[in-house]
Design an enzyme around this catalytic site. Structure first.
Site, PDB file in Angstrom:
ATOM      1  N   ARG A  62      80.928  58.313 -40.713  1.00 42.28           N
ATOM      2  CA  ARG A  62      80.205  58.292 -39.277  1.00 42.28           C
ATOM      3  C   ARG A  62      80.335  59.629 -39.337  1.00 42.28           C
ATOM      4  NH1 ARG A  62      82.909  58.199 -35.398  1.00 42.28           N
ATOM      5  NH2 ARG A  62      83.973  56.773 -35.744  1.00 42.28           N
ATOM      6  N   TYR A 108      55.991  55.425 -27.659  1.00 49.59           N
ATOM      7  CA  TYR A 108      55.773  54.546 -28.529  1.00 49.59           C
ATOM      8  C   TYR A 108      56.427  52.905 -28.199  1.00 49.59           C
ATOM      9  CZ  TYR A 108      58.109  51.920 -31.924  1.00 49.59           C
ATOM     10  OH  TYR A 108      58.592  51.071 -32.570  1.00 49.59           O
ATOM     11  N   ASP A 143      58.317  63.526 -30.477  1.00 50.49           N
ATOM     12  CA  ASP A 143      58.083  62.620 -31.505  1.00 50.49           C
ATOM     13  C   ASP A 143      56.604  62.935 -32.695  1.00 50.49           C
ATOM     14  OD1 ASP A 143      58.539  60.657 -33.196  1.00 50.49           O
ATOM     15  OD2 ASP A 143      58.756  59.219 -31.331  1.00 50.49           O
ATOM     16  N   LYS A 153      58.629  55.781 -41.025  1.00 48.35           N
ATOM     17  CA  LYS A 153      57.435  56.335 -41.358  1.00 48.35           C
ATOM     18  C   LYS A 153      56.872  56.908 -42.586  1.00 48.35           C
ATOM     19  CE  LYS A 153      58.045  52.961 -37.970  1.00 48.35           C
ATOM     20  NZ  LYS A 153      57.318  53.706 -36.550  1.00 48.35           N
TER      21      LYS A 153
HETATM   22  C1  LIG Z   1      58.370  53.685 -35.236  1.00 49.52           C
HETATM   23  C2  LIG Z   1      58.416  54.566 -34.273  1.00 49.52           C
HETATM   24  C3  LIG Z   1      59.947  54.507 -33.080  1.00 49.52           C
HETATM   25  C4  LIG Z   1      61.435  54.121 -33.655  1.00 49.52           C
HETATM   26  O1  LIG Z   1      61.490  54.681 -35.027  1.00 49.52           O
HETATM   27  P1  LIG Z   1      62.013  52.910 -35.801  1.00 49.52           P
HETATM   28  O2  LIG Z   1      63.035  53.913 -36.808  1.00 49.52           O
HETATM   29  O3  LIG Z   1      61.569  51.675 -35.391  1.00 49.52           O
HETATM   30  O4  LIG Z   1      63.273  53.069 -35.050  1.00 49.52           O
HETATM   31  C5  LIG Z   1      59.668  56.229 -32.475  1.00 49.52           C
HETATM   32  N1  LIG Z   1      58.541  56.815 -32.209  1.00 49.52           N
HETATM   33  C6  LIG Z   1      57.282  56.690 -33.218  1.00 49.52           C
HETATM   34  C7  LIG Z   1      56.382  57.245 -32.544  1.00 49.52           C
HETATM   35  C8  LIG Z   1      57.299  55.670 -34.239  1.00 49.52           C
HETATM   36  O5  LIG Z   1      56.425  54.889 -34.398  1.00 49.52           O
END
Ligand SMILES: *Cc1c(COP(=O)(O)O)cnc(C)c1O
Length: 400
Positions: free
Chosen positions: A63, A116, A188, A213
């Site tokens: 961890r 998001y 982000d 993603k």
């Molecule tokens: C999908 C996404 C998240 C969250 O990520 P997870 O891996 O699903 O927890 C945060 N910000 C953006 C812009 C996203 O597309």
């Protein structure tokens, strides 16, 4: 061609720092000291033996630290130009960690009105329980954003391009205003990926990713990454990720590092497809509006040219007849109706009922999310097949 001149141009000097695409491919390659494996091994062990009494090795418990995870974290930190990075179990885990580490109790968070859906749900829930003060801002309006920052903020949260309308925030201007007000800037960077945009270069303090993603890119891992510009902030983030217990799994990191090697290839192929899809959408009578930063008609096209190294492969559009959404979606064969984005396969989603369903109708409307809005994540299929599929579906809508 004179090969001497060519090698001079491409920098054959041994001290030359390899370009990002090369660094992504070669991350962790030939680093195995035991068997000299070309690709790095996967360390699944939860525990690591002490080398002697009171003598801890590089790792003790997975961890807190794991060699496979560290390779993926270092590779993303390198591509983002940060001092250090951490892998979390999801993008939301990364966001949770950043909030705990950087936002004082009761502090003010400025976040995009069209952020998001999952981020909005977390920010809103924490605001409701008194953990933070949340102010939603339209960061595409630089003047309004800098005024909101001057009114007081601890953390400024950016998503650029935003989801699902692909609005842009001017990171450099906002970071300058935030720093003048004593606030930290978190970007982000999930949508752009470091191939298209590196927020730290424009003044952001921290970058977060949903590695689910583009970074992994194959829709088979849920993971997140945090990168900090400053080494001390990075240490603090790592301490919180371990303390909260949100650090990422070794196997997920192994897969994501494998995916990262082709990030540059995937993003460039997906972008080529997106350009062709945008051409179709802008010329089809069933489509009322197309949102894509590469269009000269996009309100922040100039900023996109300046701030990004490409316009990306996410395209949103509005059908002229919102009632035709189910018909359009049912007629598609090469696009899956699914949430998420950034994978090799093309997806279509309906933000109002899918990604942004948690957002109340009034906030959806304020964020510009209409019933006829659809978002495409263009994958790396042959663009001709994607265009033919979408054209056939749009033609059917036109007839109904
Ligand atoms: C999908 C996404 C998240 C969250 O990520 P997870 O891996 O699903 O927890 C945060 N910000 C953006 C812009 C996203 O597309």
């Amino acid at each position: 061609m004179n090969s001497r001149t060519e090698s001079a141009d491409s920098g054959s000097d041994r001290s030359h720092c390899p370009r990002p695409a090369t660094r992504a491919v070669r991350a962790g390659i030939e680093t195995d000291p035991t068997h000299h494996a070309v690709t790095p091994p996967l360390y699944l062990s939860t525990s690591y033996a002490f080398t002697g009494f009171g003598e801890r090795g590089d790792y003790d418990y997975s961890r807190s630290g794991n060699p496979t995870r560290d390779l993926f974290a270092a590779a993303v930190a390198d591509l983002e130009g940060g001092a250090g990075g951490w892998v979390t179990a999801s993008g939301m885990g990364a966001i949770t960690t950043v909030l705990h580490a950087l936002l004082p109790a009761g502090g003010t968070l400025l976040a995009p009105a069209d952020c998001y859906g999952g981020s909005w749900r977390l920010f809103d829930a924490l605001a409701r329980t008194g953990r933070l003060q949340l102010r939603l801002v339209d960061f595409s309006d630089t003047e309004a954003a800098t005024a909101a920052i001057a009114a007081g903020a601890d953390v400024v949260w950016l998503e650029t391009p935003s989801n699902p309308l692909l609005r842009l925030a001017d990171i450099a201007v906002i970071a300058e205003a935030a720093h003048a007000a004593g606030a930290l800037v978190v970007a982000d960077n999930t949508f752009a990926s470091p191939v298209l945009q590196r927020p730290i270069e424009w003044g952001a303090d921290v970058v977060v990713h949903s590695a689910t993603k583009y970074l992994n890119g194959h829709s088979d891992v849920v993971a997140g990454v945090i990168v900090a510009a400053d080494a001390a902030v990075s240490e603090q983030l790592g301490w919180w990720a371990n303390t909260l217990g949100v650090t990422g799994g070794a196997f997920d990191s192994f897969l994501a590092l494998r995916g990262l090697r082709t990030l540059h290839l995937r993003v460039s192929a997906a972008q080529r497809g997106a350009r062709e899809i945008v051409e179709l959408l802008t010329s089809h009578p069933a489509v009322a509006k197309v949102h894509y930063p590469g269009l000269a008609s996009h309100p922040q096209h100039e900023l996109a040219v300046r701030q990004q190294d490409g316009f990306g492969a996410i395209v949103s559009f509005e059908l002229a007849d919102a009632d035709a959404v189910p018909t359009l979606v049912a007629g598609l064969e090469t696009f899956c109706l699914a949430e998420s984005l950034g994978g090799v396969e093309s997806l279509i989603s309906h933000p109002a009922t899918m990604t942004h369903a948690a957002m109340p109708a009034d906030l959806q409307a304020a964020a510009g999310i209409t019933a006829g809005l659809l978002r495409l994540s263009i994958g790396v299929e042959d663009p001709a097949d994607l265009v033919a599929d979408l054209r056939a579906a749009l033609d059917r809508v036109g007839i109904n």
